[in-house]
Design a protein around this motif. Structure first.
Motif, PDB file in Angstrom:
ATOM      1  N   ASP A  73      25.039  16.755  14.028  1.00 60.77           N
ATOM      2  CA  ASP A  73      24.222  17.914  14.410  1.00 60.77           C
ATOM      3  C   ASP A  73      24.862  19.221  13.955  1.00 60.77           C
ATOM      4  N   ARG A  74      26.199  19.303  13.984  1.00 60.09           N
ATOM      5  CA  ARG A  74      26.868  20.533  13.535  1.00 60.09           C
ATOM      6  C   ARG A  74      26.901  20.601  12.000  1.00 60.09           C
ATOM      7  N   LEU A  75      26.997  19.431  11.364  1.00 55.82           N
ATOM      8  CA  LEU A  75      26.986  19.405   9.899  1.00 55.82           C
ATOM      9  C   LEU A  75      25.685  19.989   9.374  1.00 55.82           C
ATOM     10  N   GLU A  76      24.580  19.722  10.074  1.00 62.74           N
ATOM     11  CA  GLU A  76      23.281  20.253   9.655  1.00 62.74           C
ATOM     12  C   GLU A  76      23.246  21.776   9.695  1.00 62.74           C
TER      13      GLU A  76
ATOM     14  N   LYS B 241      26.631  22.955   6.907  1.00 69.18           N
ATOM     15  CA  LYS B 241      26.478  22.659   5.477  1.00 69.18           C
ATOM     16  C   LYS B 241      25.640  23.695   4.733  1.00 69.18           C
ATOM     17  N   PRO B 242      24.463  24.100   5.246  1.00 69.25           N
ATOM     18  CA  PRO B 242      23.702  25.123   4.504  1.00 69.25           C
ATOM     19  C   PRO B 242      24.459  26.457   4.391  1.00 69.25           C
ATOM     20  N   ALA B 243      25.209  26.799   5.434  1.00 65.81           N
ATOM     21  CA  ALA B 243      25.999  28.040   5.375  1.00 65.81           C
ATOM     22  C   ALA B 243      27.101  27.913   4.337  1.00 65.81           C
TER      23      ALA B 243
ATOM     24  N   ALA C  68      38.341  18.718   8.204  1.00 66.29           N
ATOM     25  CA  ALA C  68      37.592  19.272   9.337  1.00 66.29           C
ATOM     26  C   ALA C  68      36.086  19.218   9.067  1.00 66.29           C
ATOM     27  N   PHE C  69      35.690  19.561   7.845  1.00 69.81           N
ATOM     28  CA  PHE C  69      34.275  19.506   7.472  1.00 69.81           C
ATOM     29  C   PHE C  69      33.749  18.077   7.600  1.00 69.81           C
TER      30      PHE C  69
ATOM     31  N   SER D 174      31.545  27.890  15.766  1.00 76.19           N
ATOM     32  CA  SER D 174      32.797  27.881  16.541  1.00 76.19           C
ATOM     33  C   SER D 174      33.909  28.474  15.668  1.00 76.19           C
ATOM     34  N   PRO D 175      35.054  28.833  16.274  1.00 76.10           N
ATOM     35  CA  PRO D 175      36.174  29.327  15.457  1.00 76.10           C
ATOM     36  C   PRO D 175      36.606  28.327  14.378  1.00 76.10           C
ATOM     37  N   ALA D 176      36.610  27.033  14.712  1.00 80.60           N
ATOM     38  CA  ALA D 176      37.000  26.015  13.720  1.00 80.60           C
ATOM     39  C   ALA D 176      35.992  25.970  12.569  1.00 80.60           C
ATOM     40  N   GLU D 177      34.711  26.101  12.889  1.00 77.07           N
ATOM     41  CA  GLU D 177      33.681  26.088  11.846  1.00 77.07           C
ATOM     42  C   GLU D 177      33.770  27.340  10.977  1.00 77.07           C
TER      43      GLU D 177
END
Length: 197
Positions: A140-143, A146-148, A133-134, A174-177
């Motif tokens: 844009d979401r990886l940015e 990833k820091p979190a 999933a990662f 998001s819930p998946a994140e």
């Protein structure tokens, strides 16, 4: 650390199982009988990932990761040749990159892989799913994620729980994140920060 957890992620796990699948490990002894008071761990209310906590099992002596790295170069090459051509190229490149890393980084990576392999099957499957999933996140979401992920990886379990419980933090994902951020820092953490000299 651009998509750093791809270093071993799905390719490593799938390839290592394939590499070692034809090697016959010694027959394991029958499992010991569980103690009568043994109970199945239930997810805690403050554990949104639903992953049971507790000490990790002992490392599996038949861990294909250990077996691959204990092979001689010739044995390793023979094992790799049994894989599809694209997978062979990926594994060779990853092994080459791994061999170039500093000794401390290699030891940390091997410890992380051994810990992953020692997890119960259901937890191991959950971690593998979250790695996928990662790696599938859009750039844009990886940015944002990833820091979190790195921050949570470098936090204590108590700090992670506190951070993950904050509404302001949760609202950014998001819930998946949030599932990724709950599972991976605990079981597949980012590399620790280098000590400053």
């Amino acid at each position: 650390m651009n998509r750093a957890i791809q270093f071993v992620g799905v390719v490593w796990l799938g390839a290592l199982v394939a590499i070692c699948s034809d090697q016959k490990p010694p027959k394991p002894p029958p499992p010991p009988k569980p103690p009568p008071a043994a109970k199945i761990a239930k997810p805690a209310a403050n554990n949104p990932g639903g992953v049971p906590k507790g000490p990790a099992k002992m490392a599996n002596p038949d861990n294909p990761i250990d077996r691959l790295f204990k092979m001689s170069p010739e044995e390793r090459e023979r094992a790799i040749e049994k894989l599809p051509p694209q997978q062979q190229a990926n594994i060779r490149k990853q092994l080459e990159n791994f061999d170039k890393r500093p000794e401390a980084a290699k030891e940390w990576e091997m410890q992380r892989l051994n810990t992953l392999w020692s997890l119960p099957p259901a937890t191991h499957a959950l971690v593998s799913q979250q790695i996928k999933a990662f790696n599938s996140l859009p750039a844009d979401r990886l940015e944002v994620v990833k820091p979190a992920y790195v921050r949570l990886s470098r936090s204590t379990p108590e700090q992670r729980e506190e951070i993950l419980a904050r509404p302001q933090f949760r609202s950014r994902f998001s819930p998946a994140e949030l599932q990724i951020l709950t599972v991976l820092p605990q079981y597949w953490p980012a590399q620790p920060a280098k000590p400053s000299n």
